[in-house]
Scaffold this motif. Sequence first.
Motif, short mmCIF file in Angstrom:
data_model
loop_
_atom_site.label_atom_id
_atom_site.label_comp_id
_atom_site.label_asym_id
_atom_site.label_seq_id
_atom_site.Cartn_x
_atom_site.Cartn_y
_atom_site.Cartn_z
N SER A 1 -14.23 23.41 35.89
CA SER A 1 -15.22 23.66 36.77
C SER A 1 -14.78 23.52 38.21
CB SER A 1 -16.65 22.40 36.64
OG SER A 1 -17.14 22.70 35.41
N ASN B 1 -20.32 27.94 34.92
CA ASN B 1 -19.92 29.31 35.18
C ASN B 1 -18.71 29.61 34.64
OD1 ASN B 1 -22.63 29.32 36.12
ND2 ASN B 1 -21.82 29.78 38.38
N ALA B 2 -18.03 29.02 33.64
CA ALA B 2 -16.62 29.11 33.29
C ALA B 2 -16.64 28.78 31.96
CB ALA B 2 -15.91 28.61 34.24
N THR C 1 -13.09 28.76 30.74
CA THR C 1 -11.62 28.98 30.76
C THR C 1 -10.73 28.16 29.84
OG1 THR C 1 -12.06 29.51 33.18
CG2 THR C 1 -9.71 29.15 32.47
#
Length: 323
Positions: free
Chosen positions: A10, A39-40, A42
């Motif tokens: 984050s 919003n990730a 990863t």
Amino acid sequence: MYLNCKTWFSLRYGTISTKRLAMLAKENGITSLALTNINATTDAWMFVKECRELQIKPVLGLECRNGSVFCYLLLAQDMEGWLQINRFLSKHLMSDTPFPEQAPCLPHTFVVYAWGTRPLQTLAPHELMGVRPREVNRLFRVNTKQYADKLVILQPLTFPDAGHHQLHRVLRAVDNNLLISQLPPEETAGMDECFISPFELLEHFKEHPHIVRNTLQVMEQCDIQFQFGHNLNKKCFYGSRAEDRERLRELAFEGMIGRYGPDNHEARERVEKELFIIDQADFNAYFLITWDITRYARHRQFFYVGRAAAPIPSLPIACRSRT
């Protein structure tokens, strides 16, 4: 009970590594944990792998934010739900559009809203309302047992302990290009977004065991199944491995003749040797896929640069660039 955990993926917000997050859970006897970065997605598979090694059940999700404004959590019930979450995220990132105030009905997912953002009676079957420990006192006017299947514990984990809060503030200052003293309160997480032991968390909700129970049931319904070590890449570019091998051979020798001429025996031997290695490693399809990408780039007059993971020259690659 931990539905909202963030790592340092984050970006410029979280302060804890993926491995440390899993270790923290193990050290405190936590058997299930949800990763919901902002919003990730990863480090999702890194998180799954770390949790499995420590016999912790991983749950994957996403924290959707518009700037510093929390919208909702999305939790994947299974791999189909995880696919839907990633498609939803990609759509908004690629179009640079804000997330809607109400989450869409994504198949095989749960949505968790912050307390007070939506009326309880309007929640859809897949929607939940999260209650933070500091918000428990607000429940005294609500018949929580009536909405027992809608309420869950929402304890954000942004940093491992209060000592990391200052690091978090530094990251937020960098993200906003401000001095730490200039940071508005809404740009930083609260001091309470640190790790709370299971005992402390249960103590906060001791008057609401049905909320604890529903939180555990939600996590139980989330099950991510993924086999590591399996090659899921495209096996063939054309119809079969033999067709791939022959097509790559045609392209390589066509390029070799154009670059070195038809009578360069040294170049021919080198191409033959490398094509043999490529075939033995079952990389024909990979080379054809990269050829197709560069072919399309040339067709559209896109600038591109080819590179490898190591400084090892490959004659077939050089030859294909001429075709």
